[in-house]
Every structure is written in structure tokens, then in C-alpha cells.
Write a protein that holds these residues in place. Structure first.
Motif, PDB file in Angstrom:
ATOM      1  N   ILE A  32      18.086 -22.775  43.690  1.00 45.75           N
ATOM      2  CA  ILE A  32      18.290 -22.843  42.268  1.00 45.75           C
ATOM      3  C   ILE A  32      19.216 -24.273  41.951  1.00 45.75           C
ATOM      4  CG2 ILE A  32      19.158 -21.925  40.096  1.00 45.75           C
ATOM      5  CD1 ILE A  32      18.959 -19.066  41.635  1.00 45.75           C
ATOM      6  N   GLY A  33      18.778 -24.881  41.019  1.00 46.46           N
ATOM      7  CA  GLY A  33      19.602 -26.207  40.895  1.00 46.46           C
ATOM      8  C   GLY A  33      18.999 -27.040  40.119  1.00 46.46           C
ATOM      9  N   ARG A  34      19.706 -27.979  39.300  1.00 53.39           N
ATOM     10  CA  ARG A  34      18.974 -28.885  38.457  1.00 53.39           C
ATOM     11  C   ARG A  34      18.121 -29.781  39.454  1.00 53.39           C
ATOM     12  NH1 ARG A  34      17.042 -27.957  34.651  1.00 53.39           N
ATOM     13  NH2 ARG A  34      18.456 -28.221  32.841  1.00 53.39           N
ATOM     14  N   ALA A  44      15.341 -27.784  52.897  1.00 52.98           N
ATOM     15  CA  ALA A  44      16.078 -27.053  52.010  1.00 52.98           C
ATOM     16  C   ALA A  44      17.418 -27.600  52.306  1.00 52.98           C
ATOM     17  CB  ALA A  44      16.183 -25.312  52.470  1.00 52.98           C
ATOM     18  N   ALA A  45      18.056 -27.943  53.212  1.00 54.46           N
ATOM     19  CA  ALA A  45      19.300 -28.601  53.587  1.00 54.46           C
ATOM     20  C   ALA A  45      19.447 -29.969  52.862  1.00 54.46           C
ATOM     21  CB  ALA A  45      19.590 -28.650  54.673  1.00 54.46           C
ATOM     22  N   LEU A  46      18.297 -30.514  53.018  1.00 55.27           N
ATOM     23  CA  LEU A  46      18.115 -31.868  52.268  1.00 55.27           C
ATOM     24  C   LEU A  46      18.108 -31.802  50.657  1.00 55.27           C
ATOM     25  CD1 LEU A  46      17.912 -34.966  52.552  1.00 55.27           C
ATOM     26  CD2 LEU A  46      15.379 -34.780  52.847  1.00 55.27           C
ATOM     27  N   LEU A  47      17.377 -30.895  50.562  1.00 53.50           N
ATOM     28  CA  LEU A  47      17.057 -30.452  48.998  1.00 53.50           C
ATOM     29  C   LEU A  47      18.673 -30.503  48.347  1.00 53.50           C
ATOM     30  CD1 LEU A  47      16.011 -30.037  46.424  1.00 53.50           C
ATOM     31  CD2 LEU A  47      15.264 -27.490  47.166  1.00 53.50           C
ATOM     32  N   ALA A  48      19.313 -29.590  48.990  1.00 52.46           N
ATOM     33  CA  ALA A  48      20.729 -29.210  48.719  1.00 52.46           C
ATOM     34  C   ALA A  48      21.646 -30.460  48.377  1.00 52.46           C
ATOM     35  CB  ALA A  48      21.491 -28.310  49.652  1.00 52.46           C
ATOM     36  N   ARG A  49      21.546 -31.497  49.602  1.00 46.06           N
ATOM     37  CA  ARG A  49      22.266 -32.606  49.369  1.00 46.06           C
ATOM     38  C   ARG A  49      21.628 -33.652  48.131  1.00 46.06           C
ATOM     39  NH1 ARG A  49      25.055 -34.805  53.838  1.00 46.06           N
ATOM     40  NH2 ARG A  49      25.614 -36.304  52.439  1.00 46.06           N
ATOM     41  N   PRO A  86      25.197 -26.334  38.182  1.00 45.73           N
ATOM     42  CA  PRO A  86      23.580 -26.743  38.153  1.00 45.73           C
ATOM     43  C   PRO A  86      23.485 -27.735  39.341  1.00 45.73           C
ATOM     44  CG  PRO A  86      24.275 -26.996  35.926  1.00 45.73           C
ATOM     45  CD  PRO A  86      25.550 -26.770  36.956  1.00 45.73           C
ATOM     46  N   PHE A  87      24.566 -28.416  39.741  1.00 43.54           N
ATOM     47  CA  PHE A  87      24.322 -29.592  40.770  1.00 43.54           C
ATOM     48  C   PHE A  87      24.797 -28.856  42.473  1.00 43.54           C
ATOM     49  CE2 PHE A  87      24.493 -31.539  36.744  1.00 43.54           C
ATOM     50  CZ  PHE A  87      23.231 -32.374  36.743  1.00 43.54           C
ATOM     51  N   THR A  88      24.979 -27.690  42.354  1.00 43.31           N
ATOM     52  CA  THR A  88      25.260 -27.139  43.551  1.00 43.31           C
ATOM     53  C   THR A  88      24.198 -26.278  44.012  1.00 43.31           C
ATOM     54  OG1 THR A  88      27.629 -27.215  43.244  1.00 43.31           O
ATOM     55  CG2 THR A  88      26.780 -25.869  44.943  1.00 43.31           C
ATOM     56  N   LEU A  89      23.301 -26.425  44.799  1.00 39.79           N
ATOM     57  CA  LEU A  89      22.222 -25.719  45.009  1.00 39.79           C
ATOM     58  C   LEU A  89      22.559 -24.360  45.578  1.00 39.79           C
ATOM     59  CD1 LEU A  89      18.926 -26.145  45.122  1.00 39.79           C
ATOM     60  CD2 LEU A  89      19.012 -25.804  47.742  1.00 39.79           C
ATOM     61  N   ARG A  90      21.851 -23.337  44.753  1.00 36.62           N
ATOM     62  CA  ARG A  90      22.593 -21.830  45.081  1.00 36.62           C
ATOM     63  C   ARG A  90      21.256 -21.010  45.531  1.00 36.62           C
ATOM     64  NH1 ARG A  90      23.021 -18.011  41.091  1.00 36.62           N
ATOM     65  NH2 ARG A  90      22.211 -19.426  39.527  1.00 36.62           N
ATOM     66  N   GLU A  91      21.154 -20.164  46.669  1.00 35.57           N
ATOM     67  CA  GLU A  91      20.166 -19.522  47.177  1.00 35.57           C
ATOM     68  C   GLU A  91      20.304 -17.925  46.491  1.00 35.57           C
ATOM     69  OE1 GLU A  91      19.715 -20.353  51.146  1.00 35.57           O
ATOM     70  OE2 GLU A  91      17.972 -19.326  51.322  1.00 35.57           O
TER      71      GLU A  91
END
Ligand code: ZN
Length: 389
Positions: A104-106, A9-14, A93-98
């Protein structure tokens, strides 16, 4: 060698934070992934993609020269995402939100969620050292969403293709179902030309838009003909069992007081597996041939992109193995195109399978759930163990 630095999940956020909308640079994203994987011991190559600022990336763990049978596994994804301009986005959209289970994010669903899983698994395999008997690859292509342009550049290099294991898993969101067929997407531009004139003296001009009206009617007849076609793969596309023709875009004219000199009609045809561009072109040309000769001479048809359909045999190793792992006995087709078209045309054995649902993709507040990521990660672990260890 180092273990991967981030959880999935952290990698996805990056990854989401890189604004890799199709047609824009993905260099920073590729550099990040290359650095991340090299730290763990993977061999990474950044290859020319669709332009100076758009790259394809290949990473390898395990034996370098594929054996004659080309055993091993390729995890394949695309680095680009569709634009995120919809006003309904509830955050950047380019900041992963939980939010609860949702991330959530593009691109979270299509398809950086899968890419994060794949990168971490390649990183982990690399960190484990020399225990792999067969190679594990990551292939990341640019500009998939605008017609598999990056995969096409990659597939054109036969030597590059020959180095890869033949088994390819493409992580498009399929809700965890194995998909062995998809339709193609053939894109055509029909240019109707005329002659400009002042609209007060229309007899001095020739209206391209007036001509386009007849061309549109011819296209409607072509669409109806195509809609009557059934093949032996039609049954796998119950919602739309025929090649669907869509007139998607019309642009013509210069001003309301000018007889238009140009009109362009953009058409997409979703061909069934086993069908190819000439089929659609013949049906369309036959309808155009019935137009008056004077008009016919003013119509030009160009293929602007040909994204081929995909058909993986039911008994292909990758299909059998993945279906067994997820416990699926039926064969599935989907109506969207993917990089699997050009990659399977180049001789690779491709299936689609990935976390998340396609109808959440390409929409505001696109998301993947933590549960979907975890379940997909387990499936990937089993697949990698079976194909590479
Ligand atoms: Zn996708």
C-alpha cells in the motif's frame, strides 16, 4: 556488470518514498533510477521535462542504433503520482506498507509498481551483457497526471522519437488486460468578462456570472449534441460510447456586494479515438454563436490542454504479441487518457497494459498485490524475450 540490487517489491518501496506528486520535483527519483541502472550497465539519459526540477528519463540496453524496422521494445511509465491528501490514508502514503498480499502506498498501483518491474527488467537485461539482439528501452515521463506534459515535451523532439523502437508498452493499471484504445481529454477554459460595479448600483456594471449562466446552458446543449455522436470505436466504450463533455469548474466574482467582472468555466471533453479537438470546438462554438451578440463578444474560448485519444491497430505487432501472451482475443478501450495519446501521435505504436486496477488508483490506501506484481513480471519477461533477444 552488477545484477539489480533490489527485488521488485523492495524497489517499489524505494520509488514510493520519492514524493513525486505532479508539478513537484522528480529529480531525486530520476537520479536514483539512473544510478541504479548505470550500475548494471544500461545507458541512461536524463532529459529536460516540464521544468528545471522535472525530468524525463530514457534508458537503453542493447544495440544503440535502431534498425530500419525500428525493432525492439520500449517500456514506458510516468514518474508522477496524484496528491495523497485524503484523510482516509491509514499510514504515511509515501512509506510502502504491507498488509497481507497488499503493498500500500501512493503510486503503488498508478504506476510505480509497473515502473519497478520495468526498471528491474532493464537492469537485468543490462547485467546480462551483449546478448540482446534488439534494443530494450525504458522511457519515464514526468507530469502525466496533469495532462501528459512530460511526454509532450519528449514527443516534440523528433530526433529523440526516431531513436526509439516503435513498439511501446505503457504500464497503466489495466488489471493485466491489453488496451489498444483510449479516449482523449481536451481541456477548455471559457472566460466570460463583464464590468464590476457596486451591487447597490447594478445598472453601472455588467455581470459576468449572469452571462456565464447562459454560457452554461449553451454548454449543456453542446454536451447533449456530443452525447448523440457514435463512431466506429463507440462499441469499445460500452459504458460511455460518445464524447463526454463535463463542466468541471466554475470560478467567478470578487465579493458578494460586487457585480462580478469575471467568470471562468473549465470544461473537459473526452473525445473518442479518431476524433480531434476541432470537432468539439465546432459544436461548442455553434451553440455559443446562438447567444445574443452582446454576450457572445464577452466570451473567450481557450484550449488549455489537448491530450489526444489513442488507437492502436488490432494487428500492430505489440498488440498481437501481448494479447497472445496474456491469452486475450478481444479488443479493449478505456475512458482515461494517458501518455499513449501524444506518443502515438508522434508515430509510436502504443498499447496499455499493466498490473493493478485503475479504480484503486487516485484513492486513499492505493495498493498493488504481490501476486499482481509477480504475474506482470512474468508477462514482461516473455515480452522482452520475444522482442529483444
Ligand atoms: Zn497513470
Amino acid at each position: 556488470m552488477m545484477q539489480p540490487a533490489l527485488d521488485d517489491a523492495a524497489l517499489l518501496a524505494r520509488l514510493v518514498a520519492f514524493e513525486t506528486v505532479s508539478g513537484r520535483s522528480n529529480v531525486a527519483l530520476c537520479r536514483f533510477i539512473a544510478d541504479y541502472l548505470e550500475r548494471c550497465g544500461a545507458v541512461v539519459e536524463q532529459l529536460p521535462g516540464t521544468g528545471d526540477d522535472r525530468l524525463n528519463l530514457v534508458a537503453r540496453v542493447g544495440p544503440s542504433s535502431a534498425d530500419a524496422a525500428r525493432d525492439g521494445l520500449v517500456l514506458c511509465g510516468h514518474s508522477d503520482v496524484v496528491p495523497a491528501d485524503e484523510p482516509e490514508w491509514e499510514g504515511d502514503p509515501f512509506t510502502l506498507r504491507e498488509a497481507g498480499e497488499r503493498l500500500i502506498g501512493r503510486g503503488a498501483c498508478d504506476m510505480k509498481g509497473f515502473v519497478a518491474l520495468a526498471v528491474n527488467r532493464v537492469a537485468r537485461a543490462a547485467a546480462a551483457g551483449s546478448t540482446l539482439r534488439r534494443p530494450l528501452y525504458l522511457l519515464l515521463c514526468c507530469d502525466e497526471e496533469i495532462g501528459s506534459l512530460g511526454a509532450r515535451v519528449f514527443a516534440r523532439n523528433a530526433a529523440q522519437i526516431a531513436l526509439l523502437p516503435r513498439n511501446v508498452l505503457i504500464g497503466e493499471p489495466t488489471a493485466g488486460r491489453v488496451v489498444r484504445m483510449h479516449k482523449g481529454h481536451l481541456k477548455l477554459a471559457l472566460q466570460v468578462s463583464g464590468r464590476a460595479a457596486h451591487s447597490g448600483l447594478p445598472h453601472l456594471g455588467v455581470s459576468a456570472i449572469d452571462g456565464a449562466t447562459d454560457v452554461l446552458l449553451a454548454l449543456r446543449r453542446a454536451a447533449a449534441q456530443l452525447a448523440g455522436i457514435r463512431t466506429d470505436t463507440s462499441a469499445f466504450f460500452p459504458e460511455c460510447p460518445y464524447p463526454a463533455l463535463n463542466v468541471g469548474l466554475i470560478r467567478g466574482g470578487a465579493a458578494v456586494n460586487v457585480v462580478p467582472a469575471d467568470c471562468r468555466i473549465d470544461v473537459g471533453v473526452r473525445l473518442l479515438p479518431g476524433q480531434a479537438a476541432p470537432l468539439a470546438l465546432e459544436v461548442i462554438q455553434a451553440e455559443l454563436a446562438a447567444l445574443p451578440a452582446e454576450l457572445r463578444q464577452r466570451v473567450r474560448v481557450d484550449v488549455t490542454n489537448d491530450n489526444p485519444p489513442m488507437l492502436c491497430p488490432v494487428d500492430a505487432e505489440i498488440h498481437r504479441a501481448l494479447a497472445a501472451i496474456v491469452g486475450q482475443s478481444d479488443s479493449l478501450g478505456v475512458s482515461f487518457a494517458s501518455d499513449a495519446g501524444v506518443l502515438s501521435e508522434a508515430g509510436l505504436s502504443c498499447v496499455l497494459w499493466g498490473p493493478g486496477e485503475m479504480d484503486r488508483a487516485h484513492r486513499p490506501n492505493e495498493y498493488i498485490t504481490r501476486g499482481e506484481l509477480a504475474a506482470a513480471g512474468d508477462v514482461l519477461d516473455r515480452l522482452i524475450r520475444q522482442f529483444c533477444f
